[in-house]
Motif scaffolding. Structure first.
Motif, short mmCIF file in Angstrom:
data_model
loop_
_atom_site.label_atom_id
_atom_site.label_comp_id
_atom_site.label_asym_id
_atom_site.label_seq_id
_atom_site.Cartn_x
_atom_site.Cartn_y
_atom_site.Cartn_z
N ILE A 61 4.39 12.62 1.85
CA ILE A 61 5.69 12.15 1.38
C ILE A 61 6.06 12.78 0.06
O ILE A 61 7.24 12.90 -0.26
CB ILE A 61 5.75 10.59 1.27
N VAL A 111 9.44 5.83 -7.89
CA VAL A 111 8.65 6.48 -6.85
C VAL A 111 7.70 7.52 -7.46
O VAL A 111 6.52 7.60 -7.11
CB VAL A 111 9.63 7.13 -5.84
N ASN A 162 -6.31 -2.26 2.62
CA ASN A 162 -5.11 -2.25 3.47
C ASN A 162 -4.82 -0.87 4.03
O ASN A 162 -3.76 -0.31 3.79
CB ASN A 162 -3.90 -2.78 2.69
N GLY A 166 0.82 -1.20 0.00
CA GLY A 166 0.00 0.00 0.00
C GLY A 166 0.85 1.25 0.00
O GLY A 166 0.59 2.21 -0.75
N SER A 167 1.90 1.24 0.81
CA SER A 167 2.76 2.42 0.89
C SER A 167 3.60 2.58 -0.37
O SER A 167 3.68 3.66 -0.94
CB SER A 167 3.66 2.29 2.12
N LEU A 168 4.18 1.47 -0.84
CA LEU A 168 5.00 1.55 -2.05
C LEU A 168 4.14 1.97 -3.24
O LEU A 168 4.57 2.73 -4.10
CB LEU A 168 5.66 0.20 -2.33
N ARG A 189 7.46 5.24 8.24
CA ARG A 189 6.12 5.77 8.49
C ARG A 189 5.05 4.70 8.61
O ARG A 189 3.97 4.96 9.15
CB ARG A 189 5.73 6.73 7.35
N VAL A 190 5.28 3.53 8.07
CA VAL A 190 4.23 2.51 8.12
C VAL A 190 4.66 1.27 8.91
O VAL A 190 3.98 0.85 9.84
CB VAL A 190 3.80 2.10 6.69
N PRO A 234 5.80 2.00 12.81
CA PRO A 234 4.64 2.26 13.69
C PRO A 234 3.77 1.03 13.87
O PRO A 234 3.29 0.78 14.98
CB PRO A 234 3.87 3.36 12.95
N GLU A 243 10.93 5.43 3.52
CA GLU A 243 9.71 6.11 3.99
C GLU A 243 8.69 5.09 4.47
O GLU A 243 8.03 5.28 5.50
CB GLU A 243 9.10 6.96 2.87
N THR A 244 8.57 4.02 3.70
CA THR A 244 7.63 2.96 4.08
C THR A 244 7.99 2.38 5.43
O THR A 244 7.13 2.18 6.29
CB THR A 244 7.65 1.85 3.02
N LEU A 276 1.81 3.96 -3.28
CA LEU A 276 1.53 5.40 -3.27
C LEU A 276 2.76 6.19 -3.65
O LEU A 276 2.75 7.42 -3.61
CB LEU A 276 1.07 5.82 -1.88
N GLY A 277 3.83 5.50 -3.97
CA GLY A 277 5.04 6.20 -4.38
C GLY A 277 5.96 6.53 -3.22
O GLY A 277 6.77 7.45 -3.33
N ALA A 278 5.83 5.81 -2.11
CA ALA A 278 6.77 6.02 -1.01
C ALA A 278 8.04 5.23 -1.30
O ALA A 278 7.97 4.17 -1.93
CB ALA A 278 6.16 5.56 0.31
N THR A 279 9.17 5.74 -0.86
CA THR A 279 10.39 4.96 -1.01
C THR A 279 10.40 3.90 0.09
O THR A 279 9.58 3.92 1.00
CB THR A 279 11.64 5.83 -0.85
#
Lengths: 459, 274
Positions: B133, B103, B117, A344-346, A358-359, A362, A354-355, A348-351
């Motif tokens: 981000i 990215v 998710n 999900g994070s990747l 931030r994800v 946590p 960052e993933t 969205l274009g997160a590196t």
């Protein structure tokens, strides 16, 4: 010999009971033409349980009360006119001499005639007692067997009842762990309370001087038992250890779980875990021989006075020791974060970093905090490294480059050598142990609370 | 639409029905093959995906439709041992070009997954994650506006406006999936990929999502992988049928469902295979 006889008897009885239940249930089913509720093996086990539980109960009672009864008997065998001339302490002594003769171990010096006489009577009493108990167990066992056999009918819910007994057995096993803990705490508590009859608790918990003079005679020579320097030493060493181990361990875990190729991980993780297998005494002399002098030399080059044995040395090596705890536990926890969150994070274009920041971290935080607190408990309870590397100097100092001492080290010091557990010098170890226990207990409770709070927030 | 017809591999010919009313295609795939280690999962897939409309990929399990979808925003990069051959272009830029920033690409091509998710964060933080981000908001007010607009576009705002700061994981399955759509929209993508977005939802939640997809069509290029042929028929304008890693037939949804030209397509939509 006796236990062999008992065990063999029980086994025979058990086999007999099982066989009886098994064949009886089949016979009953056949003659009545009805279908059995439970399969024959459950009937076998059911009858066996019926036999073994009362028999074991009787044996258990004998094991529990037999020695006391024997004691009473031995005491009654001392002739009244002799007993009248003895002090209470001497009577206890005489009883233990009689028991020693009866058991065949022998005693120091010649047995007195009344002792030899009493011992003969006692050994006879014990033999009869044993035979009676065995007989009683056997009779009751066989009685129970016959009773249970008579109760077998096709509709008997042997399967469900066996299940219930198994549940109770499992419950009892978990009870053992809890009872052991209670026992340990109780024994610590009792001895600690004895210590506090010598030393005022306020002087112990808030005293800043640790100086227990080793003198068994005299009243004024009890020394000072201030906990603060030891507690401070413990906290300082553990803090240094965590400051070193948390970043290194956590980053190693992140690398292993998120970046490392599976092949790399399969090699690196076991290698790190080898660190956990090294005995702490080995870490101790590694600290003493290698790290201490190195730190001291390093300090000399930058103009710092670092002692070879100091809080810093012990803390650093302890940190190395707990790295595998943190990295291995955290690695497992990080890998449990579902792939879907990562995607999900990747997506969205997160590196990747960052993933992770931030994800994944946590989401894994409760588990990681738990791992940290486990490591802290480990650090606080650690002994050998500190014994060797911290300099054993129970003085309140705030400079981590000077020698210090911890609660665990002091326990070792107070208990090694000739200790009689009558004076505060050795009893203090229990008070210290109790303090340590409470400290780790608080940490564990804190860990649980933190974990629970985060879980509520994230699930 | 007709140019691709000549490029299909000699071994396998995709049956294509051109659509005269289709929007122009900015997203094009050209002979895309995917390998997982030694195994080839996708064979020379070429297709044009028109903008501002919904394209549906259908086919039995393991036919490669999800694999192809994941090629479009290069999510296959995250799978160990996956290799992609061929090219996919967005506005004539090859997505598999060495110089392309993955990215940035994923910000332009968003994705909604099979199982909702949401991150273990608040509803607000879930939607704000992407803009944060990528630095899309200049101020807090800006960010709030992006979050609220995205939630509105995903049709979720009215339901959650009073609990924006409660965990996103506390929503129902359908709401979670709309939250994930809002999260994807918040980054301002041009294309939204949906990998069986309703497979974990009940019929009512599914109907809401389908309605939403239909609304989103006016602004985004949407590509949806689905197991449900009814869903494909309801929401899409273009349908592509995959079987055993090959693109068998593609064309206007109406044509595919009423008048398939290839026998396997017909067998699948009538329920004889798959």
């Amino acid at each position: 010999m006796n236990s062999f006889v008992i065990a063999a008897m029980l086994l025979v009885l058990l086999g007999l009971a099982y066989q009886t239940g098994w064949s009886r249930s089949r016979a009953v089913a056949q003659s009545s033409g009805q279908r059995l509720h439970s399969r024959p093996i459950y009937h076998g086990v059911w009858v066996a349980l019926w036999v073994v539980i009362p028999a074991a109960l009787i044996m258990g009672l004998w094991a529990l009360f037999g020695p006391g009864v024997a004691d009473q008997f031995a005491r009654s065998q001392i002739p009244a006119e002799i007993a009248a001339g003895l002090e209470p302490g001497q009577i206890v002594n005489a009883v233990s001499r009689i028991k020693a003769i009866a058991s065949g171990f022998g005693i120091i010096g010649e047995p007195q005639p009344f002792e030899a006489e009493a011992a003969r009577a006692l050994s006879q009493f014990q033999l009869y007692g044993f035979l009676i108990v065995i007989l009683a167990a056997a009779i009751i066992g066989i009685g129970a067997l016959l009773y249970a056999r008579g109760r077998i009918v096709p509709g008997l819910r042997a399967r469900n009842q066996v299940e219930r007994v198994i549940t109770l057995l499992l419950l009892a096993c978990s009870g053992v762990a809890i009872l052991t803990t209670v026992g340990i705490v109780a024994s610590l508590l009792v001895e600690a309370i004895r210590f506090f009859t010598f030393i005022n608790p306020l002087d112990f918990f808030f005293g800043t001087v640790w100086n227990p003079r080793f003198s068994t005679t005299g009243t004024g020579a009890e020394g000072d038992y201030g906990l603060i320097p030891l507690l401070w030493g413990t906290i300082m060493v553990a803090t240094i250890a965590m400051l070193f181990a948390v970043p290194v361990g956590l980053m190693a875990a992140i690398y292993l779980s998120q970046y490392a190729h599976p092949r790399v991980r399969n090699v690196v993780k076991p290698l790190i875990e080898i660190l956990a297998g090294i005995p702490t005494i080995v870490y101790g002399f590694f600290a003493l021989v290698t790290v201490g002098p190195f730190l001291s030399g390093l300090g000399a080059t930058v103009g710092l006075d670092i002692r070879a044995t100091s809080a810093a040395t012990a803390g650093l090596v302890m940190g190395i020791m707990i790295i595998p705890f943190i990295s291995s536990l955290s690695d497992d926890i990080l890998r449990q974060v579902p792939q879907s969150l990562r995607d999900g994070s990747l997506g969205l274009g997160a590196t990747q970093s960052e993933t992770i920041r931030r994800v994944i971290l946590p989401a894994a935080l409760p588990g990681i905090v738990g791992a940290f607190l486990l490591a802290v408990s480990r650090a606080i309870g650690e002994t050998m490294i500190v014994v060797l590397a911290a300099g054993n100097s129970p003085v309140l100092r705030f400079n981590p480059f000077e020698p210090t001492s911890t609660v665990t080290v002091t326990i070792v010091n107070q208990l090694t050598g000739d200790s009689d557990f009558a004076g505060p010098q050795s009893l203090v170890a229990f008070a210290l142990g109790l303090t340590l226990f409470v400290l780790t207990l608080i940490l564990n409770v804190a860990a649980l609370t933190i974990v629970r709070r985060f879980r509520e927030q994230y699930d | 639409m007709s140019a691709t017809e000549t490029q299909a591999s000699p071994v396998h010919q995709t049956v294509r029905t051109p659509d005269p009313n289709a929007h122009p295609a900015r997203l094009k795939a050209d002979a895309v093959s995917v390998f997982y280690g030694e195994k080839q999962a996708l064979f020379d897939v070429s297709i044009d995906l028109p903008e501002k409309s919904v394209s549906a990929f259908i086919g039995p399990s393991g036919c490669g439709k999800s694999t192809f979808l994941r090629c479009i925003n290069r999510m296959n990069d995250t799978i160990e041992g996956a290799r992609v051959a061929g090219k996919i272009t967005l506005d004539d830029h090859n997505l598999y070009d060495q110089s392309l920033d993955v990215v940035e690409l994923r910000a332009r091509i968003g994705m909604v997954f099979q199982k909702p998710n949401p991150f273990p964060k608040s509803i607000f933080e879930n939607v704000a994650y992407g803009p944060k981000i990528h630095g899309l908001a200049r101020s807090k007010a800006d960010l709030e506006e992006i979050v609220i607009t995205s939630l509105q576009k995903a049709g979720l705002f009215e339901e959650v406006k009073d609990r924006l700061h409660q965990p996103g994981t506390g929503l129902s399955g359908g709401q979670q999936q709309r939250l994930c759509i809002a999260r994807a929209i918040a980054v301002g993508p041009e294309v939204i990929l949906m990998d069986e977005p309703c497979s974990a939802l009940d019929p009512i939640a599914t109907a809401i999502i389908e309605e939403l997809i239909d609304e989103l069509r006016s602004n985004y290029t949407i590509i949806i992988v689905t197991h449900s042929m009814q869903q494909a028929a309801r929401v899409s304008q273009k349908t592509a049928f995959f079987h055993l890693g090959k693109l068998i037939e593609e064309g206007p949804t109406e044509e595919i469902f009423t008048n398939p030209r290839e026998k396997r397509t017909q067998d699948y939509i009538t329920g004889r295979i798959g």
